[in-house]
Write a protein that holds these residues in place. Structure first.
Motif, PDB file in Angstrom:
ATOM      1  N   PRO A 635       0.693  -1.273  -0.041  1.00  0.00           N
ATOM      2  CA  PRO A 635       0.017  -0.125   0.042  1.00  0.00           C
ATOM      3  C   PRO A 635       0.752   1.044   0.029  1.00  0.00           C
ATOM      4  O   PRO A 635       0.403   2.268  -0.554  1.00  0.00           O
ATOM      5  CB  PRO A 635      -0.833  -0.096   1.310  1.00  0.00           C
ATOM      6  N   THR A 636       2.052   1.147   0.690  1.00  0.00           N
ATOM      7  CA  THR A 636       2.888   2.509   0.530  1.00  0.00           C
ATOM      8  C   THR A 636       3.841   2.540  -0.497  1.00  0.00           C
ATOM      9  O   THR A 636       5.105   3.277  -0.347  1.00  0.00           O
ATOM     10  CB  THR A 636       3.648   2.574   1.794  1.00  0.00           C
ATOM     11  N   GLN A 637       3.514   1.654  -1.595  1.00  0.00           N
ATOM     12  CA  GLN A 637       4.419   1.754  -2.722  1.00  0.00           C
ATOM     13  C   GLN A 637       4.491   2.796  -3.494  1.00  0.00           C
ATOM     14  O   GLN A 637       3.289   3.158  -4.203  1.00  0.00           O
ATOM     15  CB  GLN A 637       4.182   0.291  -3.498  1.00  0.00           C
ATOM     16  N   HIS A 638       5.219   4.013  -3.566  1.00  0.00           N
ATOM     17  CA  HIS A 638       5.065   5.011  -4.352  1.00  0.00           C
ATOM     18  C   HIS A 638       5.835   5.131  -5.611  1.00  0.00           C
ATOM     19  O   HIS A 638       5.419   5.581  -6.611  1.00  0.00           O
ATOM     20  CB  HIS A 638       5.261   6.286  -3.657  1.00  0.00           C
ATOM     21  N   ARG A 639       6.982   4.219  -5.739  1.00  0.00           N
ATOM     22  CA  ARG A 639       7.894   4.469  -6.874  1.00  0.00           C
ATOM     23  C   ARG A 639       7.279   3.450  -8.019  1.00  0.00           C
ATOM     24  O   ARG A 639       7.552   3.747  -9.083  1.00  0.00           O
ATOM     25  CB  ARG A 639       9.408   3.846  -6.558  1.00  0.00           C
ATOM     26  N   LEU A 640       6.420   2.604  -7.706  1.00  0.00           N
ATOM     27  CA  LEU A 640       6.036   1.862  -8.813  1.00  0.00           C
ATOM     28  C   LEU A 640       4.266   1.855  -8.709  1.00  0.00           C
ATOM     29  O   LEU A 640       3.815   1.625  -7.623  1.00  0.00           O
ATOM     30  CB  LEU A 640       6.148   0.272  -8.668  1.00  0.00           C
ATOM     31  N   GLU A 652       7.062   8.135  -9.482  1.00  0.00           N
ATOM     32  CA  GLU A 652       7.780   9.281  -9.074  1.00  0.00           C
ATOM     33  C   GLU A 652       8.006  10.230 -10.142  1.00  0.00           C
ATOM     34  O   GLU A 652       8.881   9.648 -11.159  1.00  0.00           O
ATOM     35  CB  GLU A 652       8.766   9.122  -7.978  1.00  0.00           C
ATOM     36  N   ARG A 653       8.155  11.525 -10.048  1.00  0.00           N
ATOM     37  CA  ARG A 653       8.372  12.336 -11.155  1.00  0.00           C
ATOM     38  C   ARG A 653       9.942  12.267 -11.345  1.00  0.00           C
ATOM     39  O   ARG A 653      10.283  12.112 -12.595  1.00  0.00           O
ATOM     40  CB  ARG A 653       8.175  13.951 -10.974  1.00  0.00           C
ATOM     41  N   ASP A 654      10.899  12.225 -10.223  1.00  0.00           N
ATOM     42  CA  ASP A 654      12.133  12.068 -10.572  1.00  0.00           C
ATOM     43  C   ASP A 654      12.698  10.796 -11.533  1.00  0.00           C
ATOM     44  O   ASP A 654      13.527  10.817 -12.121  1.00  0.00           O
ATOM     45  CB  ASP A 654      12.945  12.280  -9.348  1.00  0.00           C
TER      46      ASP A 654
END
Length: 914
Positions: A635-640, A652-654
């Motif tokens: 649930p806390t996966q933000h990069r994928l 992620e934008r970067d």
């Protein structure tokens, strides 16, 4: 003297149907490419799980030597034919000699066909019946009939065909003579049954052997046994004997109760020592005619192996020992996998590796060893006992046939691969490679291969999961060798590994940011560290591709990343494969359907009723798949982010900013460049050259390459001569002309116009594009009109705008390369209800754009979220040619298929206030 040709059958092929059901041959073009990539002439290629000597044959044809460890005796028999195909003339003469050999008072052929003698129902001439159709007996005393008697006969009557102009093939009900002959006791039937029964291994169930023998009638059984006897007792060269045995393999099942007619076989399965019931209606085939058909199939196969010439141009020289590949003239050595299981092959490999003159083994190639499919195993065990005898059948791992339940174990396959690689490792050169073909599309197949290799000390150089027609592949580096990419000097000289440091294959990065490198065996497997590696490897792959990837596409690179950090070897040390292979298996392997393109979360319900998640399983394959699945869906996966079911992109934008150009755009440009700059090429050579331009992680999609070719190829191009009429300078001029026309049309509509700053210096006729803009428009501060950075807005090809009301953004492309403009540039320009975006493309790019939209979830998401509309150059010209321009006139011209658009959805886009 050349023997008489057999009558041509209805259809002949170059395959062996029964052998193909046991082990289909691999793709020859793939084998040749890998052999040429990793070896030189004279090197040795090893097949760990031979399916009939195909890899050894490919190696020998390319000037290499080969060791083929065949999966079983039947595959060893096929390898004899594949590696040493007999001369067709000798094979024909041998068959005719066998048919004419004496049996009783007649020859073998007539003696076998005598119980099938009959008369033509039309002309009364004597004929031999091809087959009797068996069906239900007539009902008596109120009882239903049972499928136990012959009811019709199928035969060929040449007399009727010649004299009455009828078909040669005929059928008729049985007469009294036929029924009497079918009921006659067959001489030597019981003795034949005993002889065949002794050919099956003793651990087999006696009841099962009787059932298998009962698949043939007594007259069939005696005939088949007579053929087998002549094959085994007559003296002839080994290649001819192997070909006749292969023909008998192609005869046994097609002449049994499992033959349903027209060359088809019912499913042949043995479970818990019992044969699955065959079809109720079956054909009692004349055993000699069945053998003729089997021989004809083998003859066509041998003829195809020799390329249609009388003799095979390359015939293997078989050696008895592996050392003969270096010390003698042998070009191939055949072994059976039973030697791997017993350890004798590993001992021989170690002994040969210690000799001063040793074979140069540079490549291990083939499918990973492991349990055979259940039907294939049943056919192999049954045919081996019949054709090769008791001792050979005992070498077939038939234990699953006598188990209560049949459930393939991936851990068992991984353990078998580990054993085979461990046996071959002493002889493999340190700069050699192991390339394993993974044909199964299940993720467990790829993970089992990777863990089996890690357990044997091998490292992963590359891995990919099978998808559709493309098979999977795992490339391995032997223990002690440097894992690529290898450190090099500025002069491109490879640097030796630093013990305990850079290049040392036994050292992996430490756990912390500033932690020193540590040895692979230093710590146990860590699920949190493995999860971090999963994310890092997935992000790296997506950045390298520049486009979304499916879960299956991510899996290969994730496994390579886990191997780089030592987690694969730590996992198999913490949870041994051998223990998992023998542990009680789950009753339920997967619970829940999962999402399309994504396997369901693996859970298990074990015999004690305990429900456990896969990450807590003792099976390393289930555990690793659970770690990967949990990390991707954390649930806390933000990069994928999962932008579509089973399709992943950078969150992620970067990370997105660091991604390479979209892979489909790079493939398109490569296709255009090769078509326009090179000489005309055949299509096969063209696609091969395109594939070589990209790294393994960027393998070109064959369908995309074909779509690009179709979009850019000339109308005069053929499959043998691909070229293009596209011209870069002409297209650049057309692009400028379209921008000039858009600028003029925007002014006619009473709107202000902007043209990309990089385009303003281009000329159309005597004028620069900047001349189509007023001084106020050239100096306009665009961020006050459209949100976003000045650099992104100034790069938009054309903008029509009414300040504070609306803006129409045009991107004009003569290619279908949309990643930079649509995904990157406009992805940084926030959506607004006052913004409408148009993609202007040539008409000939329509299908390629459609293909890319269907293929790329990232591109589809950008189109849907950015309010994009497609406008073709031809339709734009129609709009601009109108005497009175109105934005509403654009509405029916929009889309890849404008005629299908609905006007009520488009008109509100252009409702601007004047």
């Amino acid at each position: 003297m050349r023997g008489r040709e057999l009558p041509p059958p209805g259809e002949t092929g170059v395959s062996l149907p029964v052998f193909d059901r046991i082990a289909p041959p691999p793709q020859s073009d793939f084998l040749a490419a890998r052999i040429e990539e990793h070896t030189q002439p004279g090197d040795v290629v090893l097949d760990l799980d031979g399916r009939g000597g195909w890899i050894a044959r490919s190696a020998i044809l390319l000037g290499r030597r080969a060791i083929s460890i065949e999966a079983g005796p039947l595959q060893r028999l096929l390898a004899e034919v594949v590696l040493r195909p007999p001369d067709i003339r000798h094979l024909d003469a041998t068959f005719q000699s066998l048919a004419a050999s004496g049996r009783g008072t007649s020859n073998l052929k007539l003696a076998i066909q005598a119980p099938f003698a009959s008369h033509c129902a039309t002309c009364g001439k004597s004929v031999f019946v091809d087959e009797f159709a068996w069906g239900p007996a007539p009902a008596e005393d109120g009882q239903d009939g049972t499928p136990s008697v012959p009811v019709r006969k199928h035969y060929r009557c040449t007399a009727c065909r010649d004299q009455r102009r009828g078909a040669e093939h005929r059928q008729a009900p049985l007469d009294d003579e036929d029924r009497a002959r079918a009921a006659e006791a067959v001489t030597d039937a019981e003795a034949t049954r005993d002889a065949i029964r002794r050919r099956f291994p003793s651990p087999a169930s006696p009841e099962l052997v009787d059932v298998l023998i009962g698949l043939h009638t007594d007259r069939q059984l005696v005939g088949l046994a007579a053929i087998l006897e002549r094959i085994e007792t007559d003296e002839r060269p080994d290649p001819l004997t192997a070909a006749l045995r292969a023909a008998l393999v192609e005869t046994i099942l097609p002449a049994s109760r499992f033959a349903t007619g027209h060359g088809r076989l019912a499913t042949f399965r043995i479970s818990n020592g019992r044969l699955r019931a065959g079809p109720d209606a079956w054909k009692e085939r004349n055993p000699w005619l069945a053998f003729e058909d089997g021989f004809r199939i083998v003859r066509s196969f041998v003829h195809a192996l020799s390329g249609g010439v009388a003799e095979d141009p390359v015939v293997a020289r078989l050696g008895t020992e592996i050392r003969s590949l270096a010390e003698g003239s042998a070009t191939a050595v055949l072994r059976i996998a039973a030697g791997v299981r017993s350890g004798t092959l590993g001992a021989e490999m170690r002994d040969v590796s210690a000799r001063p003159t040793r074979p140069r083994l540079r490549l291990i190639l083939g499918e990973p060893p492991g349990p055979t499919g259940h039907e294939a195993l049943a056919i192999a065990w049954h045919a081996t006992a019949w054709v090769l005898g008791r001792e050979a059948a005992a070498l077939v791992p038939a234990e699953p046939l006598f188990a209560a339940t049949v459930r393939p174990s991936w851990s068992l396959r991984a353990a078998a691969l580990s054993t085979s690689l461990g046996a071959a490792e002493p002889l493999l050169d340190r700069d050699g490679r192991a390339v394993l073909i993974v044909a199964d599309e299940a993720p467990e197949a790829l993970v089992a291969t990777a863990l089996g290799a890690a357990n044997a000390g091998f490292r992963l150089a590359d891995a990919r999961l099978a998808a559709g027609d493309a098979h999977g592949e795992v490339v391995l580096v032997p223990p002690g060798a440097v894992v690529p990419p290898r450190a090099r000097t500025r002069a491109n000289v490879a640097l030796p590994p630093l013990p305990g440091g850079a290049g040392d294959p036994e050292v992996v990065p430490g756990a912390g940011l500033f932690a020193p490198p540590e040895r692979v065996e230093a710590r146990a497997f860590s699920a949190p560290e493995a999860a971090r590696t999963v994310t890092e490897a997935a992000v790296a792959l997506l950045q390298e591709r520049g486009e979304a990837a499916t879960t299956g596409q991510l899996l290969g690179d994730v496994l390579v990343g886990l191997d780089r950090t030592g987690q694969l070897r730590r996992l198999v040390k913490s949870f041994p494969l051998d223990a998992a292979a023998t542990a009680p298996k789950a009753d339920i392997v997967a619970v829940g359907p999962g999402k399309p393109g994504r396997p369901a979360r693996v859970t298990a319900r074990r015999g004690n009723g305990h429900h456990g998640d896969a990450t807590a399983s003792s099976d390393p394959i289930e555990r690793l798949l659970g770690v990967i699945d949990d990390e991707l869906h954390r649930p806390t996966q933000h990069r994928l982010v999962e932008i579509a079911p089973g399709s992943w992109w950078l969150g992620e934008r970067d990370d997105r900013a660091a991604a390479a150009a979209a892979l489909d755009d790079r493939i398109e440009w490569a296709v255009f460049s090769l078509l326009s700059s090179g000489s005309p090429l055949p299509e096969a050579s063209f696609t091969d050259r395109i594939a070589r331009l990209f790294r393994p992680a960027e393998r070109p999609d064959e369908a995309l390459v074909r779509a690009c070719i179709e979009s850019y190829r000339s109308e005069d191009a053929t499959a043998e001569r691909l070229f293009t009429d596209e011209d870069l300078l002409r297209r650049s001029g057309e692009h400028s002309q379209v921008l000039a026309a858009l600028a003029a049309a925007g002014h006619r509509l009473g709107m202000q116009v902007w043209l990309a700053r990089r385009e303003q210096s281009r000329r159309v006729g005597e004028r620069r594009l900047a001349d189509w803009l007023s001084d106020e428009e050239r100096s306009a501060h665009l961020p006050t009109i459209i949100g976003g950075s000045p650099e992104d807005i100034e790069a938009i090809d054309c903008i029509w705008y009414v300040r504070s009301r609306a803006a129409l953004l045009f991107e004009v492309e003569w290619t279908a390369m949309l990643g930079d403009a649509v995904v990157r540039r406009h992805g940084r320009i926030p959506a607004d209800e006052r913004l409408v975006r148009f993609l202007v493309i040539p008409d000939e790019r329509t299908e390629l754009v459609r293909h890319k939209l269907a293929r790329s979830a990232v591109l589809r998401a950008a189109f849907e979220g950015g309010n994009w509309h497609v406008l073709k150059w031809g339709h734009l010209g129609t709009f601009l040619a109108s005497e009175s321009l109105e934005l509403a006139a654009l509405e029916p011209l929009l889309g890849l298929d404008p005629a299908a658009e609905r006007t009520d959805e488009q008109l509100p886009l252009f409702a601007l206030e004047r």
